[in-house]
Every structure is written in C-alpha cells, then in structure tokens.
Motif scaffolding. Structure first.
Motif, PDB file in Angstrom:
ATOM      1  N   THR A  75      19.450   8.494  59.179  1.00  0.00           N
ATOM      2  CA  THR A  75      19.307   7.249  58.744  1.00  0.00           C
ATOM      3  C   THR A  75      18.986   7.294  57.270  1.00  0.00           C
ATOM      4  O   THR A  75      19.373   6.522  56.368  1.00  0.00           O
ATOM      5  N   VAL A  76      18.018   8.043  56.825  1.00  0.00           N
ATOM      6  CA  VAL A  76      17.596   8.473  55.441  1.00  0.00           C
ATOM      7  C   VAL A  76      18.822   8.942  54.542  1.00  0.00           C
ATOM      8  O   VAL A  76      19.163   8.445  53.545  1.00  0.00           O
ATOM      9  N   ALA A  77      19.484   9.944  55.007  1.00  0.00           N
ATOM     10  CA  ALA A  77      20.749  10.579  54.402  1.00  0.00           C
ATOM     11  C   ALA A  77      21.814   9.330  54.148  1.00  0.00           C
ATOM     12  O   ALA A  77      22.479   9.256  53.014  1.00  0.00           O
ATOM     13  N   ARG A  78      22.040   8.511  54.979  1.00  0.00           N
ATOM     14  CA  ARG A  78      22.959   7.420  55.057  1.00  0.00           C
ATOM     15  C   ARG A  78      22.751   6.514  53.917  1.00  0.00           C
ATOM     16  O   ARG A  78      23.488   6.136  52.957  1.00  0.00           O
ATOM     17  N   ARG A  79      21.450   6.039  53.986  1.00  0.00           N
ATOM     18  CA  ARG A  79      20.998   5.263  52.870  1.00  0.00           C
ATOM     19  C   ARG A  79      21.054   5.894  51.536  1.00  0.00           C
ATOM     20  O   ARG A  79      21.346   5.188  50.475  1.00  0.00           O
ATOM     21  N   LYS A 119      22.959   4.523  48.322  1.00  0.00           N
ATOM     22  CA  LYS A 119      22.370   4.141  46.903  1.00  0.00           C
ATOM     23  C   LYS A 119      23.044   4.865  45.753  1.00  0.00           C
ATOM     24  O   LYS A 119      23.142   4.280  44.585  1.00  0.00           O
ATOM     25  N   LEU A 120      23.450   6.052  45.910  1.00  0.00           N
ATOM     26  CA  LEU A 120      23.873   6.896  44.986  1.00  0.00           C
ATOM     27  C   LEU A 120      25.434   6.817  44.973  1.00  0.00           C
ATOM     28  O   LEU A 120      26.073   7.262  44.074  1.00  0.00           O
ATOM     29  N   SER A 121      26.039   5.972  45.873  1.00  0.00           N
ATOM     30  CA  SER A 121      27.814   5.652  46.166  1.00  0.00           C
ATOM     31  C   SER A 121      28.237   7.245  46.232  1.00  0.00           C
ATOM     32  O   SER A 121      28.960   7.663  45.546  1.00  0.00           O
ATOM     33  N   TYR A 122      27.524   8.121  47.104  1.00  0.00           N
ATOM     34  CA  TYR A 122      27.953   9.336  47.398  1.00  0.00           C
ATOM     35  C   TYR A 122      28.632   9.012  49.097  1.00  0.00           C
ATOM     36  O   TYR A 122      28.430   8.323  49.727  1.00  0.00           O
ATOM     37  N   VAL A 123      29.082  10.352  49.318  1.00  0.00           N
ATOM     38  CA  VAL A 123      29.659  10.537  50.633  1.00  0.00           C
ATOM     39  C   VAL A 123      28.686  11.209  51.565  1.00  0.00           C
ATOM     40  O   VAL A 123      28.097  11.993  51.271  1.00  0.00           O
ATOM     41  N   TYR A 124      28.443  10.356  52.671  1.00  0.00           N
ATOM     42  CA  TYR A 124      27.336  10.975  53.744  1.00  0.00           C
ATOM     43  C   TYR A 124      28.430  11.796  54.870  1.00  0.00           C
ATOM     44  O   TYR A 124      29.052  11.297  55.402  1.00  0.00           O
ATOM     45  N   VAL A 125      27.718  13.023  54.866  1.00  0.00           N
ATOM     46  CA  VAL A 125      28.209  13.865  56.039  1.00  0.00           C
ATOM     47  C   VAL A 125      27.043  14.227  57.168  1.00  0.00           C
ATOM     48  O   VAL A 125      26.110  14.835  56.757  1.00  0.00           O
ATOM     49  N   PRO A 129      33.246   6.498  57.107  1.00  0.00           N
ATOM     50  CA  PRO A 129      32.162   5.667  56.719  1.00  0.00           C
ATOM     51  C   PRO A 129      32.543   3.959  57.398  1.00  0.00           C
ATOM     52  O   PRO A 129      33.715   3.706  57.513  1.00  0.00           O
ATOM     53  N   ALA A 130      31.447   3.400  57.717  1.00  0.00           N
ATOM     54  CA  ALA A 130      31.497   2.192  58.407  1.00  0.00           C
ATOM     55  C   ALA A 130      30.579   1.348  57.929  1.00  0.00           C
ATOM     56  O   ALA A 130      29.440   1.862  57.561  1.00  0.00           O
ATOM     57  N   GLY A 178      26.844   2.226  58.987  1.00  0.00           N
ATOM     58  CA  GLY A 178      26.542   3.681  59.510  1.00  0.00           C
ATOM     59  C   GLY A 178      27.884   4.462  59.477  1.00  0.00           C
ATOM     60  O   GLY A 178      28.844   4.222  58.368  1.00  0.00           O
ATOM     61  N   GLN A 179      28.020   4.957  60.362  1.00  0.00           N
ATOM     62  CA  GLN A 179      29.480   5.842  60.381  1.00  0.00           C
ATOM     63  C   GLN A 179      30.216   6.158  61.822  1.00  0.00           C
ATOM     64  O   GLN A 179      29.267   6.401  62.583  1.00  0.00           O
ATOM     65  N   LYS A 180      31.275   6.066  61.713  1.00  0.00           N
ATOM     66  CA  LYS A 180      32.181   6.292  62.912  1.00  0.00           C
ATOM     67  C   LYS A 180      32.644   7.669  63.112  1.00  0.00           C
ATOM     68  O   LYS A 180      32.751   8.350  62.205  1.00  0.00           O
ATOM     69  N   VAL A 181      32.179   8.398  64.288  1.00  0.00           N
ATOM     70  CA  VAL A 181      32.695   9.364  64.704  1.00  0.00           C
ATOM     71  C   VAL A 181      33.944   9.485  65.448  1.00  0.00           C
ATOM     72  O   VAL A 181      33.876   8.846  66.837  1.00  0.00           O
ATOM     73  N   PHE A 182      35.108  10.298  65.114  1.00  0.00           N
ATOM     74  CA  PHE A 182      36.321  10.409  66.046  1.00  0.00           C
ATOM     75  C   PHE A 182      36.378  11.647  66.547  1.00  0.00           C
ATOM     76  O   PHE A 182      36.346  12.702  65.556  1.00  0.00           O
ATOM     77  N   LEU A 183      36.672  11.838  67.599  1.00  0.00           N
ATOM     78  CA  LEU A 183      37.035  13.000  68.148  1.00  0.00           C
ATOM     79  C   LEU A 183      38.402  13.045  68.907  1.00  0.00           C
ATOM     80  O   LEU A 183      38.861  12.529  69.726  1.00  0.00           O
ATOM     81  N   ASN A 184      39.382  13.751  68.121  1.00  0.00           N
ATOM     82  CA  ASN A 184      40.774  13.969  68.643  1.00  0.00           C
ATOM     83  C   ASN A 184      41.440  12.399  68.623  1.00  0.00           C
ATOM     84  O   ASN A 184      42.143  12.136  69.780  1.00  0.00           O
ATOM     85  N   GLY A 185      41.217  11.609  67.828  1.00  0.00           N
ATOM     86  CA  GLY A 185      41.300  10.205  67.582  1.00  0.00           C
ATOM     87  C   GLY A 185      40.647   9.138  68.584  1.00  0.00           C
ATOM     88  O   GLY A 185      40.777   8.168  68.269  1.00  0.00           O
ATOM     89  N   GLU A 186      39.745   9.664  69.068  1.00  0.00           N
ATOM     90  CA  GLU A 186      38.807   8.671  70.040  1.00  0.00           C
ATOM     91  C   GLU A 186      37.528   8.486  69.489  1.00  0.00           C
ATOM     92  O   GLU A 186      36.761   9.523  69.141  1.00  0.00           O
ATOM     93  N   GLU A 187      37.115   7.280  69.178  1.00  0.00           N
ATOM     94  CA  GLU A 187      35.637   7.041  68.731  1.00  0.00           C
ATOM     95  C   GLU A 187      34.561   7.432  69.750  1.00  0.00           C
ATOM     96  O   GLU A 187      34.603   7.044  70.820  1.00  0.00           O
TER      97      GLU A 187
END
Length: 234
Positions: free
Chosen positions: A26-30, A34-40, A79-80, A83-92
C-alpha cells in the motif's frame, strides 16, 4: 547530496522491505504515485507463481517441476486506478493471489533458489531505467542492493495481524489470534530460509509503522527521497 547513481532525469530507485503485513505494498504504491515512479510489487509475482502451482497441484518440494513450469510463465504488472493488476499468462489473477491459501504457502515456493533467481532477474530489468519503487523482503539486500533509498518497514505482530484482519473477506472464518499466529510463523520462515532471508540492509532507514497512519509513512519516505535528490520540501 544527490546520489551519483541517480539517473540523468533525476529519478532514483526505492527499495522497501519488511515482514508480512507491514503495509509495504500500500505504501509503495502511494509513494510511487507521489513521485510519478513505477511501482513493482515483487510479492505479487511470487504469489502469482504460487497460485499457478497450487492450481496445477505442483508441490514446492517438486523443485524440477516447479522450475520447468515457472520458465514458461508470463507475469505482467499493469498499473491501474487504485492499485495494480496482475496478469498470469494473460489471465487477471489480482484477487485470487491474495487468498489465504496462497498466503499460507507462498514462502515455501519463494525459498526455491532458482525460482528466486529467475524472478530477481525480471525485477532488475524493470529497474534499469530508474524511477522504480519496489517492495518485498530482500529488495535492498539482494534485488536492488544499489538502490538510492532503502526503507525497512516494520510493525508489531499484533498490529500487522489486525491490519490483515480488517482486509479479509467477511466470508473467511478466521480469528485475529489465528492471523497473529500465522504471521509470526511466516516471519520465522522468512527470516530463517537459506535463500535471500528477510533482513534489514545495513544502509536502510528503519520505519516502525505500528502507531503511524499510511499517510504519515508515505510522507516520511517521500521526504527521504527528496533529501537524497537534494531537494527541499515535497
């Protein structure tokens, strides 16, 4: 003083480590927002692998089979809004990978050395251009040891259990005490595993979030990033 490793565009990499339930994602995403960075979210990557193995009934002790399958997996972090969406072999799989079933065994798969090596290489490639906020348990020590900002987030076991309890689907029959025991067991497993155990990097800033709000934690980290970049204010 601005870090010599900071990219020409002024961006840097931020590593956030800590035990289960500390609120890292949660913190890393925010912070990234704020910094306009990419969250991984590295934890999501291990969860996606674990979800796949459970669905295909591949046990963690079947190491050769696990590795044969993991090399064929395509994991995407998109990125969504919110939050963030996770896809595995094309499936969310953003929802299913957060189940208690996955949470209970993800450490067993993540301690497989060659599996970690495979995912670490993927994570390092994501950070080559700088401007990445990455959270996990070995980011500052193993994945991005040269990150310009390293944060070790922690909180009491009880507080972490309470946070998880509040996030649970109301249909799940689990008590706060049960969650506390599970998190304590997860801590022990993460700290004692042979491959990339959970530990604080020597140059990490320790942040005990037990009595802090999410906004306060985010502001602390953003301020530290600004200090490293030689900037004043937020």
């Amino acid at each position: 003083m601005t870090s010599q490793n900071t990219a020409e565009n002024g961006k840097l990499n931020v590593a956030i480590d800590g035990p289960a339930g500390a609120g890292k994602s949660t913190v890393a995403r925010r912070v990234a927002s704020k910094l306009s960075y990419v969250y991984v979210d590295t934890g999501a990557m291990y969860r996606a692998v674990t979800y796949y193995m459970l669905r295909h009934e591949i046990k963690p002790e079947e190491v050769d089979t696990v590795l044969a399958h993991v090399r064929k997996l395509d994991i995407e972090l998109i990125p969504a809004e919110g939050g963030q969406k996770v896809f595995l072999n094309g499936e969310e799989v953003s929802g299913p990978i957060r189940s208690r079933e996955v949470t209970g065994v993800v450490s067993l798969y993540s301690q497989i050395e060659d599996l970690r090596h495979h995912l670490v290489e993927m994570q390092r490639k994501m950070a080559l251009r700088k401007g990445v906020v990455m959270d996990g348990r070995d980011i500052g020590t193993t994945v991005l040891p040269d990150a310009e900002v390293k944060i070790f987030m922690t909180a009491s076991v009880r507080e972490r259990a309470l946070r998880r309890f509040k996030e649970l689907d109301k249909t799940e029959e689990v008590t706060l005490d049960q969650l506390e025991r599970e998190i304590a067991a997860r801590d022990k497993l993460d700290q004692e595993r042979e491959v990339s155990p959970l530990r604080q990097a020597e140059d990490a800033f320790v942040l005990d979030t037990t009595s802090m709000s999410i906004d306060e934690v985010v502001e602390h980290i953003v301020t530290r990033c600004m200090e490293v970049r030689g900037e004043v204010g937020l």
